[in-house]
Design a protein around this motif. Structure first.
Motif, PDB file in Angstrom:
ATOM      1  N   GLY A 104      -0.842  -8.404   4.165  1.00 26.62           N
ATOM      2  CA  GLY A 104       0.566  -8.283   3.815  1.00 26.62           C
ATOM      3  C   GLY A 104       0.839  -8.288   2.324  1.00 26.62           C
ATOM      4  N   ALA A 105      -0.155  -8.608   1.517  1.00 25.38           N
ATOM      5  CA  ALA A 105       0.015  -8.635   0.056  1.00 25.38           C
ATOM      6  C   ALA A 105       0.064  -7.210  -0.498  1.00 25.38           C
ATOM      7  N   THR A 106       0.645  -7.059  -1.668  1.00 24.83           N
ATOM      8  CA  THR A 106       0.702  -5.773  -2.357  1.00 24.83           C
ATOM      9  C   THR A 106      -0.214  -5.842  -3.576  1.00 24.83           C
ATOM     10  N   ILE A 107      -1.070  -4.842  -3.723  1.00 27.80           N
ATOM     11  CA  ILE A 107      -2.010  -4.768  -4.845  1.00 27.80           C
ATOM     12  C   ILE A 107      -1.496  -3.718  -5.816  1.00 27.80           C
ATOM     13  N   SER A 108      -1.249  -4.111  -7.058  1.00 30.96           N
ATOM     14  CA  SER A 108      -0.754  -3.190  -8.081  1.00 30.96           C
ATOM     15  C   SER A 108      -1.869  -2.250  -8.535  1.00 30.96           C
ATOM     16  N   LEU A 109      -1.523  -0.975  -8.700  1.00 26.13           N
ATOM     17  CA  LEU A 109      -2.461   0.031  -9.193  1.00 26.13           C
ATOM     18  C   LEU A 109      -1.992   0.602 -10.525  1.00 26.13           C
ATOM     19  N   GLU A 110      -1.052  -0.075 -11.165  1.00 18.82           N
ATOM     20  CA  GLU A 110      -0.440   0.438 -12.391  1.00 18.82           C
ATOM     21  C   GLU A 110      -1.341   0.323 -13.613  1.00 18.82           C
ATOM     22  N   CYS A 124      -8.260  -7.883  -2.773  1.00 15.72           N
ATOM     23  CA  CYS A 124      -6.913  -8.439  -2.644  1.00 15.72           C
ATOM     24  C   CYS A 124      -6.849  -9.780  -3.368  1.00 15.72           C
ATOM     25  N   PRO A 125      -5.863  -9.963  -4.256  1.00 14.25           N
ATOM     26  CA  PRO A 125      -5.747 -11.237  -4.963  1.00 14.25           C
ATOM     27  C   PRO A 125      -5.310 -12.388  -4.050  1.00 14.25           C
ATOM     28  N   CYS A 126      -4.760 -12.087  -2.893  1.00 15.13           N
ATOM     29  CA  CYS A 126      -4.286 -13.152  -1.985  1.00 15.13           C
ATOM     30  C   CYS A 126      -5.364 -13.609  -1.006  1.00 15.13           C
ATOM     31  N   CYS A 127      -5.950 -12.678  -0.242  1.00 17.06           N
ATOM     32  CA  CYS A 127      -6.921 -13.066   0.783  1.00 17.06           C
ATOM     33  C   CYS A 127      -8.373 -12.894   0.342  1.00 17.06           C
ATOM     34  N   GLY A 128      -8.606 -12.158  -0.774  1.00 22.09           N
ATOM     35  CA  GLY A 128      -9.962 -11.967  -1.282  1.00 22.09           C
ATOM     36  C   GLY A 128     -10.735 -10.856  -0.601  1.00 22.09           C
ATOM     37  N   LYS A 129     -10.130 -10.171   0.378  1.00 23.49           N
ATOM     38  CA  LYS A 129     -10.823  -9.086   1.077  1.00 23.49           C
ATOM     39  C   LYS A 129     -11.092  -7.939   0.116  1.00 23.49           C
ATOM     40  N   GLU A 130     -12.309  -7.403   0.173  1.00 18.33           N
ATOM     41  CA  GLU A 130     -12.696  -6.255  -0.633  1.00 18.33           C
ATOM     42  C   GLU A 130     -12.750  -5.039   0.277  1.00 18.33           C
ATOM     43  N   PHE A 131     -12.200  -3.921  -0.182  1.00 20.08           N
ATOM     44  CA  PHE A 131     -12.191  -2.712   0.636  1.00 20.08           C
ATOM     45  C   PHE A 131     -12.180  -1.470  -0.242  1.00 20.08           C
ATOM     46  N   GLY A 132     -12.573  -0.367   0.337  1.00 17.93           N
ATOM     47  CA  GLY A 132     -12.555   0.911  -0.344  1.00 17.93           C
ATOM     48  C   GLY A 132     -11.531   1.823   0.304  1.00 17.93           C
ATOM     49  N   MET A 153       1.535   3.643  -7.029  1.00 17.34           N
ATOM     50  CA  MET A 153       1.694   2.524  -7.959  1.00 17.34           C
ATOM     51  C   MET A 153       1.156   1.227  -7.376  1.00 17.34           C
ATOM     52  N   SER A 154       1.068   1.151  -6.038  1.00 13.62           N
ATOM     53  CA  SER A 154       0.554  -0.047  -5.375  1.00 13.62           C
ATOM     54  C   SER A 154       0.041   0.340  -3.993  1.00 13.62           C
ATOM     55  N   ILE A 155      -0.686  -0.594  -3.382  1.00 12.72           N
ATOM     56  CA  ILE A 155      -1.215  -0.382  -2.038  1.00 12.72           C
ATOM     57  C   ILE A 155      -1.147  -1.713  -1.305  1.00 12.72           C
ATOM     58  N   GLY A 156      -0.933  -1.655  -0.019  1.00 16.66           N
ATOM     59  CA  GLY A 156      -0.834  -2.863   0.772  1.00 16.66           C
ATOM     60  C   GLY A 156      -2.163  -3.283   1.365  1.00 16.66           C
ATOM     61  N   CYS A 157      -2.382  -4.590   1.424  1.00 15.91           N
ATOM     62  CA  CYS A 157      -3.555  -5.159   2.078  1.00 15.91           C
ATOM     63  C   CYS A 157      -3.163  -5.488   3.517  1.00 15.91           C
TER      64      CYS A 157
END
Length: 100
Positions: A43-49, A20-28, A36-40
């Protein structure tokens, strides 16, 4: 081998290792349908585009073979295999993918 005439699927699906670019959490995660995107959880949205790099490994403990994509932009990172064995992946600039 014949190439498909269909355009590439937008977004990403399959095995993903994300940070996550906001909190830095890494997950699989595994996406069965392209998104097109996934939520952390923060609350941040991570783009998958775009900007996802492929990775591939075969576990030396359980022989599990995995192929996925990641938004991690480090020279190396560690991903846990499904058996729990940590696998360190290294960026290969020639093939533009992460491998063991």
């Amino acid at each position: 081998m014949r190439k498909s005439s269909r355009p590439p699927e937008p977004g990403a699906r399959g095995l993903l290792r994300l940070t996550c670019p906001c909190c830095g959490k890494e997950f699989g995660t595994y996406l069965h349908v392209a998104q097109m995107s996934i939520g952390c959880r923060c609350g941040a949205t991570i783009s998958l585009e775009r900007g996802l790099a492929p990775y591939e490994f075969q576990c030396s403990c359980c022989e599990f073979h995995a192929k996925g994509k990641t938004n991690i932009a480090e020279q190396e990172f560690t991903v846990p295999c499904k058996c729990g064995n940590p696998i360190t992946l290294h960026w290969n600039k020639d093939t533009r993918r992460y491998t063991e």
